[in-house]
Design an enzyme around this catalytic site. Structure first.
Site, short mmCIF file in Angstrom:
data_model
loop_
_atom_site.label_atom_id
_atom_site.label_comp_id
_atom_site.label_asym_id
_atom_site.label_seq_id
_atom_site.Cartn_x
_atom_site.Cartn_y
_atom_site.Cartn_z
N CYS A 130 22.84 93.85 220.56
CA CYS A 130 23.11 92.91 219.48
C CYS A 130 22.13 93.11 218.34
O CYS A 130 20.93 93.14 218.54
CB CYS A 130 23.02 91.48 220.00
SG CYS A 130 23.32 90.24 218.74
N GLY A 131 22.67 93.23 217.14
CA GLY A 131 21.82 93.43 215.98
C GLY A 131 21.51 94.88 215.73
O GLY A 131 21.07 95.26 214.65
#
Length: 287
Positions: A130-131
């Site tokens: 994530c990210g």
């Protein structure tokens, strides 16, 4: 999906098990060139250790209160359990002298060991991406959740009233100015539950935990609203609980909008001062 009350065991009276959410501390106030001594209210922030069958699983910083809901909501929203039936028991941990440890929760799951290991591996891999690789995370979540069921619709006038209702329900924020809030509303604007926490994600986990343990999931005929901005993680948690309409006082991120579009969620931002923006799936907003 209904969870028996026996699944959640606070072990002691609420006054002993739950720490105060607000503490007072002396401060010096500067205003207009003059100083004065006063007492300020501070939002409490303490660690909560979540254990699975006695083994340490994770540690989060939170505002004490509704810890059982926080733990249940976290496990569900992050994909470690599929529904309330997999929550065997949530219980407080007692120390060597028999006293309750206020910052430790132990959870027994009705999940086979092999299946739990696979979920742990899958979700930690997804979280680490994530990210860094947003598309990978979105694809992983899309495989885990289904689009909201039903035909939820809401009128603009009802949406416009939600931010004031959320603010009025945030009693700890009113005292300290230092907490985030998350709430579940029915489609007619009735507030079903509200939770506060120093962490935006924790507030959402708490309110999802409330819904999960009260047989309300999926939240196909409800609106979720948060007091801060809309991040990717907030949309992820809403998608896991089947929320069709997600609103916030502040702005969404680009990845939050992308995930909401993929997950068929109506995303509403800047819901305040008589206006709002609709970023995805606008057909659910009538009129």
């Amino acid at each position: 999906m209904k969870t028996d009350s026996a699944h959640i065991r606070p072990e002691v009276d609420a006054g002993d098990a739950v720490r105060d959410e607000v503490r007072e501390h002396p401060a010096i106030k500067w205003h207009g060139g003059a100083t004065s001594e006063r007492t300020e209210a501070l939002a409490v922030e303490e660690p909560l250790e979540i254990r699975l069958a006695g083994r340490r699983f994770t540690l989060t910083m939170r505002t004490p209160g509704h810890d059982e809901e926080l733990a249940a909501g976290f496990l569900f929203a992050e994909g470690f359990i599929n529904d309330a039936s997999e929550l065997g028991e949530i219980r407080r941990v007692r120390g060597r002298k028999g006293a309750v440890e206020p910052n430790v929760i132990d959870i027994v799951l009705n999940v086979p060991a092999d299946g739990l290991r696979a979920r742990l591996k899958r979700n930690f891999v997804m979280s680490s991406s994530c990210g860094v690789c947003g598309k990978t995370s979105i694809d992983s979540i899309r495989r885990r959740v289904t689009p909201p069921a039903g035909s939820a619709r809401v009128a603009p006038a009802i949406l416009l009233a939600l931010s004031q209702k959320l603010r009025e329900g945030q009693r700890v924020f009113a005292a300290t100015g230092g907490l985030h809030g998350a709430a579940i509303f029915s489609l007619d604007g009735t507030m079903i539950a509200i939770r506060e926490d120093v962490g935006r994600h924790n507030a959402v986990d708490k309110v999802i935990g409330y819904a999960l343990t009260n047989a309300m999931v999926p939240l196909a005929q409800h609106i979720m609203m948060v007091s801060g901005r809309l991040s990717f993680e907030i949309v992820q948690k809403a998608a896991a609980s089947g929320v069709p309409i997600l609103a916030a006082v502040s702005a969404p991120s680009s990845l939050a909008v992308e995930l909401a579009d993929e997950a068929a969620i109506t995303l509403v931002g800047f819901l305040r001062d008589g206006s709002f923006n609709v970023y995805t799936h606008r057909a659910r907003i009538t009129g």
